[in-house]
Design an enzyme around this catalytic site. Structure first.
Site, mmCIF file in Angstrom:
data_model
loop_
_atom_site.group_PDB
_atom_site.id
_atom_site.type_symbol
_atom_site.label_atom_id
_atom_site.label_comp_id
_atom_site.label_asym_id
_atom_site.label_seq_id
_atom_site.Cartn_x
_atom_site.Cartn_y
_atom_site.Cartn_z
ATOM 1 N N SER A 94 3.510 9.970 2.355
ATOM 2 C CA SER A 94 4.006 9.198 3.482
ATOM 3 C C SER A 94 5.332 9.364 4.232
ATOM 4 O O SER A 94 5.548 10.597 4.346
ATOM 5 C CB SER A 94 3.794 7.591 3.136
ATOM 6 O OG SER A 94 3.847 6.896 4.123
ATOM 7 N N ARG B 116 5.180 -7.494 6.079
ATOM 8 C CA ARG B 116 4.558 -7.071 4.908
ATOM 9 C C ARG B 116 3.086 -7.293 5.077
ATOM 10 O O ARG B 116 2.167 -6.142 4.628
ATOM 11 C CB ARG B 116 5.059 -7.680 3.601
ATOM 12 C CG ARG B 116 4.371 -6.904 2.245
ATOM 13 C CD ARG B 116 4.689 -5.332 2.330
ATOM 14 N NE ARG B 116 4.109 -4.533 1.015
ATOM 15 C CZ ARG B 116 4.338 -3.668 0.731
ATOM 16 N NH1 ARG B 116 4.810 -2.751 1.492
ATOM 17 N NH2 ARG B 116 3.850 -3.261 -0.463
ATOM 18 N N ASP C 158 -7.699 7.438 5.388
ATOM 19 C CA ASP C 158 -6.452 7.309 5.745
ATOM 20 C C ASP C 158 -6.499 7.109 7.661
ATOM 21 O O ASP C 158 -6.392 7.962 7.794
ATOM 22 C CB ASP C 158 -5.438 7.952 5.425
ATOM 23 C CG ASP C 158 -3.787 7.841 5.567
ATOM 24 O OD1 ASP C 158 -3.799 6.797 6.246
ATOM 25 O OD2 ASP C 158 -3.140 8.574 5.037
ATOM 26 N N HIS D 160 -4.609 4.794 3.428
ATOM 27 C CA HIS D 160 -3.317 5.314 3.159
ATOM 28 C C HIS D 160 -2.908 5.147 1.625
ATOM 29 O O HIS D 160 -1.997 5.986 1.300
ATOM 30 C CB HIS D 160 -2.509 4.694 4.227
ATOM 31 C CG HIS D 160 -1.024 5.361 4.430
ATOM 32 N ND1 HIS D 160 -0.687 6.689 4.468
ATOM 33 C CD2 HIS D 160 0.333 4.883 3.885
ATOM 34 C CE1 HIS D 160 0.236 7.065 4.367
ATOM 35 N NE2 HIS D 160 1.250 6.076 4.142
ATOM 36 N N ASP D 161 -3.074 4.128 1.047
ATOM 37 C CA ASP D 161 -2.738 3.899 -0.179
ATOM 38 C C ASP D 161 -3.195 4.851 -1.051
ATOM 39 O O ASP D 161 -2.884 4.697 -2.457
ATOM 40 C CB ASP D 161 -3.149 2.562 -0.909
ATOM 41 C CG ASP D 161 -1.818 1.405 -0.245
ATOM 42 O OD1 ASP D 161 -0.948 1.962 0.066
ATOM 43 O OD2 ASP D 161 -1.950 0.353 -0.415
#
EC number: 2.3.1.46
Length: 379
Positions: free
Chosen positions: A157, A227, A323, A356-357
């Site tokens: 990232s 967040r 992602d 994405h994680d």
């Protein structure tokens, strides 16, 4: 808390601090006259000093990438699945350095640090920093550690952006670059998500223009909302559907706007509340701006291939199918530019459901490919 340290762990580790009294001029035009970087190391530097690997962290990351700080730790460092004896980044072969970037809130000089000019926390007075600034400070840390060249610079990232910038700013100091789930610059949609997150923080009454520490408060709600927005973008629709679906917390609907009714609502609120208790709001603003500003091709009339012309490293680029924050198309932009610049590059698109994680989550194919590439460069 681990009942015993796993055999493939780097074990108990302690943060180290490097203090710099030499001024560092930043891209914004301001100068940090005095600052410190906190970092951890795993493995041993060989006699030739040729086996060092730099780990660059993502937006909310920090220096604690592997191992445990104490036997009371509930979980190990954020990339422990990839760093350790026999793992992808094998500490039996590599000397690994992981740091908290300037502007961070985990020990490196940042907004929550004391401003020597005022004796108060920097707060909003801390200068805006860029990926390029981070790389320059990391180079100074490498000098301090006696590392003239990295065997590899690795990041996912925002960390992948730093790895790419290393090959541009210090081409002779990087042998291999691994950019995972990254992009050559943010899309308009990504910048928009970051702006929503920043506005959530800036509009919190407890933000106080960034000087909330002096007021003895935290813009908890704003940071929590920021967040929550970010966390949604890190997960795929399938991952959220599989994990939560439309599951309810109770058997009945409450027909109001304050109750936590769906499991996904409970999850997001928990993530936001937990994050707001450990992360600095000003640091979140800085990190998102660094993401927005990253655009190395801008200096070359948007010609990314020309941007990489001076790079000397070999490249490994990895992306994940689900992602959508940093989609595989963005990684292929990097690969196409590197090929056009006649650089040595390999590319892997990994089928993973997490979004994405996924770069943080153990996946057999991902770990096998990662380990295979690193084994090739082990010295």
């Amino acid at each position: 808390m681990p009942t015993a340290i796993p055999a493939d762990s780097v074990g108990l580790v302690s943060p180290q601090v490097a203090h710099f009294a030499e001024p560092l001029t930043l891209a914004c035009g301001r100068t940090l006259a005095d600052y410190q970087l906190i970092y951890e190391t795993y493995g041993e530097l060989n006699a030739a000093r040729s086996n060092a690997v730099l780990i660059c962290h993502a937006l909310s990351g920090h220096h604690h990438a592997a191992g445990y700080h104490s036997m009371d730790d509930r979980k190990p460092g954020w990339w422990d699945s990839c760093i350790g004896p026999g793992k992808a980044i094998d500490t039996d072969h590599f000397f690994v350095v992981s740091l908290n970037n300037l502007g961070g809130c985990n020990g490196s000089t940042g907004p929550s640090s004391t401003n020597p000019a005022s004796g108060k926390p920097y707060g909003a007075d801390f200068p805006v920093v860029t990926v390029e600034d981070w790389v320059h400070s990391q180079a100074l840390l490498a000098d301090r550690l006696g590392i003239a060249q990295w065997a590899a610079v690795i990041g996912g990232s925002l960390g992948g952006m730093q790895a790419l910038q290393w090959t541009i700013s210090y081409p002779e100091r990087v042998r291999h670059c691994l950019a995972i789930a990254s992009a050559p610059r943010l899309s308009a949609q990504n910048i928009a998500f970051n702006e929503v997150a920043r506005q959530a923080i800036l509009s919190d009454p407890e933000f106080h223009g960034g000087h909330f520490q002096e007021m003895g408060v935290i813009p908890r709600r704003g940071l929590m909302l920021a967040r929550m927005v970010g966390h949604i973008t890190y997960l795929s629709d399938d991952a959220m559907g599989t994990k939560f679906g439309r599951g309810l917390k109770s058997e009945k609907l409450n027909y109001d706007f304050n109750s936590v009714e769906f499991q996904v609502e409970s999850y997001l609120r928990y993530q936001g509340e937990e994050f707001s208790g450990r992360f600095d709001a000003n640091t979140y603003l800085l990190m998102t701006k660094a993401l927005d500003y990253f655009d190395p091709a801008a200096a070359h009339n948007d010609d990314l291939a020309k941007t990489f012309e001076g790079a000397q490293a070999r490249f490994c680029v990895m992306s994940f199918t689900t992602d959508w924050r940093f989609s595989p198309e963005r990684s292929r932009e990097i690969v196409d530019a590197l090929l056009a610049a006649r650089k040595d590059v390999c590319y892997l698109e990994i089928d993973a459901p997490q979004g994405h994680d996924a770069f943080l989550i153990p996946n057999p194919r991902y770990l096998q490919a990662f380990r295979g590439y690193m084994n090739r460069i082990a010295v």
